[in-house]
Design an enzyme around this catalytic site. Structure first.
Site, short mmCIF file in Angstrom:
data_model
loop_
_atom_site.label_atom_id
_atom_site.label_comp_id
_atom_site.label_asym_id
_atom_site.label_seq_id
_atom_site.Cartn_x
_atom_site.Cartn_y
_atom_site.Cartn_z
N TYR A 1 0.97 -1.10 -0.07
CA TYR A 1 0.09 -0.11 0.10
C TYR A 1 0.97 1.07 -0.06
O TYR A 1 1.81 1.13 0.63
CB TYR A 1 -0.95 0.07 1.16
N GLU B 1 -0.52 4.78 -0.43
CA GLU B 1 -1.41 6.02 -0.44
C GLU B 1 -0.72 7.29 -0.06
O GLU B 1 0.21 7.42 0.60
CB GLU B 1 -2.24 5.87 0.46
N ASP C 1 -7.55 14.99 -23.55
CA ASP C 1 -7.43 13.63 -23.39
C ASP C 1 -6.88 12.98 -24.63
O ASP C 1 -7.33 12.94 -25.75
CB ASP C 1 -8.98 13.04 -23.19
N THR D 1 -4.16 7.19 -21.45
CA THR D 1 -3.94 5.89 -21.00
C THR D 1 -2.44 5.61 -21.23
O THR D 1 -1.91 6.35 -21.93
CB THR D 1 -4.84 4.75 -21.50
N LYS E 1 -3.15 1.38 -25.16
CA LYS E 1 -3.05 1.76 -26.71
C LYS E 1 -2.01 2.03 -27.39
O LYS E 1 -1.17 1.20 -27.46
CB LYS E 1 -4.14 2.98 -26.57
N ARG F 1 -1.91 -1.64 -18.80
CA ARG F 1 -3.43 -0.89 -18.70
C ARG F 1 -3.29 0.09 -17.51
O ARG F 1 -3.01 -0.28 -16.41
CB ARG F 1 -4.40 -1.84 -18.58
#
Length: 478
Positions: free
Chosen positions: A65, A67, A242, A271, A274, A280
């Site tokens: 983790y 964060e 975008d 992203t 692509k 991903r």
């Protein structure tokens, strides 16, 4: 070859381990590689990540983790994640020439939602806190908090309409972006199907959005982002781009100058798969003015970052900084142009009449088909595509009138412009041999169709021939 054999053996060992725990997952994983090797992948939003990128995702970094941000975590023991995130952000800044990069978003939608809320925080929350004499929202009185919430809900966003080629996160009402903002869409010219910047400018003057979104998921042309910035500046709007679909063409220097969004936009989202050919995931680039707000993506929107995916992003971004990747990006655009020209020669109607990016958008109404029928017929013929709306689509967003094609994946396999002409021949042949059927009520069906066995088999045989010449992960065997 000895190194590749070692990699193959390692993957075999890993899948053997998985098989002992859950054989169905191991079988599905092996079958997915078999299926991807055996089909012509023309989905514009898909690609093939390199073996180093894939290997980076399968590590114990997944177990941590983290964060927060680099050097400012809510959990102890994050020094290695700090390294991973720092390296990924460094590559992103250097690759795209950005002042700031945020590599935590789990997906493109996460990146967009994080960007939207960060813009709201920067332009609505921060001024309000100063006005109310508060340091954080926790210091606000209930009355002031209600005033701030109302201001959040009054903001406006304008993006490209879905049928013109925009994305559902650009203000589409069923999406969260259409619920966060008062939204209005701009489209394309009814005749040319191209962006008319004068019309867009007039619409922006009338609506006066806080956020003007540029970028697309099914527009087969380049965009002048310098012009879009001028339009945004005229009304004091934030220009957010975008570039999820065409990030690889920006990274590979196919899009430069006015067609490169990074020097012109306040905020850029993308992203990392692509055309960028990574794992991903999502990413945000921005000017330094927005850095502090975007850094609060967690806890604003995101949970703990996927550290193993950030590591894979770093590897993919390092790959994208090579001359080899620039050659790849140029080939993606050249292959798309060759595919479009091949389809046009065979009588296939294309939205905007062609392409100058990586997308080719077919309008299949001349074949008497819906996009759904064409997509299904192509799939059973060895060609994987996706149906897509066209401007003013008479069949709506589910059945559609279009089929979207893209060249990033096949270019990764080494397909050339001559190969793309052969693919165009296959596509045109299947569409010409597909006929719509009728429903039980005798009405034209939007889903069912008949495809001749001869045309299907011919396409499958041709696909096998082409794919055999351009193998996926050659020499890799599991």
């Amino acid at each position: 070859m000895s190194q590749l054999n070692a990699v193959s053996d390692a993957y075999k060992t890993l899948l053997d381990m998985v098989e002992k725990v859950e054989p169905r997952i191991a079988a599905a994983t092996r079958q997915e590689l078999t299926d991807q090797r055996a089909s012509l992948k023309l989905i514009a939003s898909e690609n093939y990540a390199s073996l180093p990128v894939l290997a980076t995702m399968g590590t114990w970094l997944s177990d941590k983790y983290a964060e927060g941000t680099v050097g400012h975590r809510f959990y102890a023991g994050c020094q290695n994640v700090d390294t991973v995130e720092s390296v990924a952000a460094e590559h992103a800044r250097e690759l795209f020439g950005a002042e700031y990069a945020y590599v935590q978003p789990h997906s493109g939608i996460d990146a967009n939602v994080t960007a939207y809320w960060s813009i709201l925080a920067h332009h609505v929350e921060s001024p309000a806190l100063e006005e109310f004499g508060a340091r954080t929202v926790n210091d606000l009185s209930e009355a002031d908090w209600e005033t701030l919430r109302k201001r959040f809900g009054e903001q406006r966003l304008m993006g490209m309409s879905l049928d013109a080629g925009g994305h559902l996160t650009h203000g589409f009402r069923p999406n969260i972006s259409g619920k966060m903002f008062h939204q209005r869409a701009y489209g394309t010219d009814p005749e040319t199907q191209l962006l008319d910047y004068d019309v867009v400018a007039q619409q922006v003057r009338e609506f006066k959005p806080l956020v003007l979104v540029a970028g697309y998921s099914a527009y087969p042309r380049r965009v002048n982002f310098a012009k879009m910035r001028e339009i945004a500046d005229e009304v004091g709007a934030v220009l957010m781009v975008d570039m999820a679909h065409f990030a690889g063409l920006v990274a590979g220097k196919v899009f430069t100058g006015d067609e490169d969004p990074v020097p012109h936009a306040h905020v850029v989202t993308t992203t990392t798969h692509k055309s960028l050919r990574g794992p991903r995931g999502g990413m945000i680039l921005a000017t330094k003015d927005y850095a502090a707000d975007i850094d609060r993506g967690c806890p604003l929107v995101l949970g703990g970052p996927l550290s193993h995916v950030m590591a894979a992003k770093a590897v993919a971004l390092a790959e994208a900084r090579t001359e080899e990747f620039r050659t790849y990006a140029a080939n993606v655009a050249a292959n798309a142009k060759a595919l479009a020209e091949g389809l046009l020669r065979r009588g296939v109607r294309l939205v905007t009449g062609g392409t100058d990016n990586h997308i080719v958008l077919m309008d299949v109404r001349d074949f008497g088909l819906t996009g759904r029928q064409a997509e299904a017929a192509l799939l059973e013929s060895g060609i994987v595509t996706n149906r897509n709306s066209v401007p003013n689509d008479p069949n709506g967003a589910w059945y559609t009138t279009g089929v979207r094609l893209g060249t990033p994946a096949l270019t990764s396999r080494g397909f050339t412009t001559s190969d793309m002409d052969a693919v165009a021949e296959m596509i045109a042949g299947v569409l010409k041999s597909t006929k719509p059927t009728t429903t039980s009520k005798g009405e034209p069906s939007k889903a069912k169709y008949d495809l001749s066995d001869e045309a299907r088999q011919h396409s499958l045989d041709e696909a096998e021939r082409l794919l055999g010449q351009r193998p996926l992960y050659p020499g890799f065997d599991i």
